[in-house]
Design a protein around this motif. Structure first.
Motif, PDB file in Angstrom:
ATOM      1  N   GLU A   1      55.225   0.690 -55.232  1.00 48.15           N
ATOM      2  CA  GLU A   1      54.725  -0.078 -56.504  1.00 48.15           C
ATOM      3  C   GLU A   1      55.866  -0.084 -57.395  1.00 48.15           C
ATOM      4  OE1 GLU A   1      50.992  -0.208 -57.512  1.00 48.15           O
ATOM      5  OE2 GLU A   1      50.091   0.283 -55.719  1.00 48.15           O
TER       6      GLU A   1
ATOM      7  N   PHE B   1      55.419  -2.329 -70.575  1.00 48.67           N
ATOM      8  CA  PHE B   1      54.524  -3.101 -70.078  1.00 48.67           C
ATOM      9  C   PHE B   1      53.107  -3.306 -71.416  1.00 48.67           C
ATOM     10  CE2 PHE B   1      55.349   2.011 -68.247  1.00 48.67           C
ATOM     11  CZ  PHE B   1      54.716   1.275 -67.207  1.00 48.67           C
TER      12      PHE B   1
ATOM     13  N   GLY C   1      47.338  -6.488 -69.670  1.00 44.87           N
ATOM     14  CA  GLY C   1      47.513  -7.696 -68.583  1.00 44.87           C
ATOM     15  C   GLY C   1      45.803  -8.207 -68.456  1.00 44.87           C
TER      16      GLY C   1
ATOM     17  N   GLN D   1      44.391  -8.930 -63.459  1.00 40.63           N
ATOM     18  CA  GLN D   1      46.042  -8.289 -61.988  1.00 40.63           C
ATOM     19  C   GLN D   1      45.784  -6.911 -62.469  1.00 40.63           C
ATOM     20  OE1 GLN D   1      47.635  -9.518 -65.980  1.00 40.63           O
ATOM     21  NE2 GLN D   1      49.449 -10.256 -64.481  1.00 40.63           N
TER      22      GLN D   1
ATOM     23  N   TYR E   1      45.416  -2.784 -63.443  1.00 40.03           N
ATOM     24  CA  TYR E   1      45.873  -1.781 -64.052  1.00 40.03           C
ATOM     25  C   TYR E   1      47.340  -2.055 -64.309  1.00 40.03           C
ATOM     26  CZ  TYR E   1      47.752   2.461 -65.752  1.00 40.03           C
ATOM     27  OH  TYR E   1      48.708   3.304 -66.485  1.00 40.03           O
ATOM     28  N   GLN E   2      47.959  -2.142 -65.875  1.00 38.20           N
ATOM     29  CA  GLN E   2      49.644  -2.445 -66.171  1.00 38.20           C
ATOM     30  C   GLN E   2      50.026  -1.690 -66.210  1.00 38.20           C
ATOM     31  OE1 GLN E   2      50.320  -5.470 -64.846  1.00 38.20           O
ATOM     32  NE2 GLN E   2      48.444  -5.769 -63.330  1.00 38.20           N
TER      33      GLN E   2
END
Length: 258
Positions: A122, A128, A131, A135, A137-138
């Motif tokens: 990923e 950051f 989100g 979505q 975890y961002q």
């Protein structure tokens, strides 16, 4: 004095080179090509004997040790927390075993030790932004880091509310802690408590139903409860049958042994 060449020729006539090498390899156990198995190398090769294999937990036989159930990432305290927490999420009942018996905590441990735990596939660079809930975890933390933080906070919350570690709580008290995480009643500064709960819950379900090769689903009992056939090679002999066929599940390990 005799001619060395003549002596060598005579010795070779008495014992061909291939025979002498074979005898040497027999003594040392170094041959690997299916002819000789011995020593250290032999211990790494599956025996070709036709004797029946020892029963294993994956096939539900005997009490053989499952060497796949070994910690790769968690320390002992973290493992005990996850082991008990997953049992509350998937408890043993009259339908079959719970998460502890199925080895779900080992499945999660193995996943955290690999690419999943490191978010290896990923994109994890900034910037950051917060989100949407849809979505997921961002942030920048890896899954293994999220588990480390959350498990520590589970201990802190348990001690603050019940004056005991999570591992020392009664099952109903453990449910209270898990429910607090699910409802975001535990305020964490770096991660979402409910986000961790969702991750723990989904990982628990994976450990119940994934192939035993990955550490969980001990004895393929998760599959057996669902009457899932596992990793069958083919269904050609039953595909046209009208009635339901209850097949014994087959794991990836059994295919590898064939």
């Amino acid at each position: 004095m005799s001619d060395p060449t003549t002596d060598t020729t005579e010795r070779n006539e008495e014992q061909p080179p291939s025979s002498s090498r074979r005898n040497f390899l027999k003594g040392t156990g170094l041959a690997v090509g299916g002819l000789i198995v011995g020593g250290v190398v032999g211990g790494l090769i599956r025996p070709t004997s036709k004797e029946p294999a020892a029963p294993s937990p994956e096939t539900g036989g005997g009490t053989a040790v499952n060497y796949n159930q070994a910690l790769m990432y968690f320390n002992q305290e973290q493992f005990r927390i996850v082991d008990l927490a997953t049992e509350r999420l998937f408890p043993k009942d009259d339908q079959g075993p719970g998460a502890q018996e199925l080895g779900v905590a080992y499945y999660i441990d193995h996943q955290l030790a690999g690419e999943w735990g490191m978010n290896g596939r990923e994109y994890m660079q900034g910037p950051f932004f917060a989100g949407e809930k849809t979505q997921g975890y961002q942030g920048h933390l890896r899954r293994r880091e999220i588990f480390e933080i959350a498990l520590r906070e589970m201990q802190n919350y348990s001690n603050a509310k019940f004056e005991k570690d999570f591992t020392g709580l009664a099952p109903e008290e453990q449910d209270t802690v898990l429910k607090a995480f699910e409802n975001d009643e535990v305020k964490l500064t770096t991660i979402s408590a409910s986000g961790f709960f969702k991750m723990l819950f989904s990982s628990t379900m994976e450990g119940v139903y994934a192939d035993p090769l990955y550490g969980g689903n001990g004895g393929m009992s998760g599959w057996k409860m669902k009457k899932f056939p596992g990793s069958q090679m083919a269904y050609t002999d039953i595909i046209e049958k009208e009635e339901f066929v209850n097949m014994q599940p087959v794991s990836l390990r059994e295919h590898m042994a064939q």
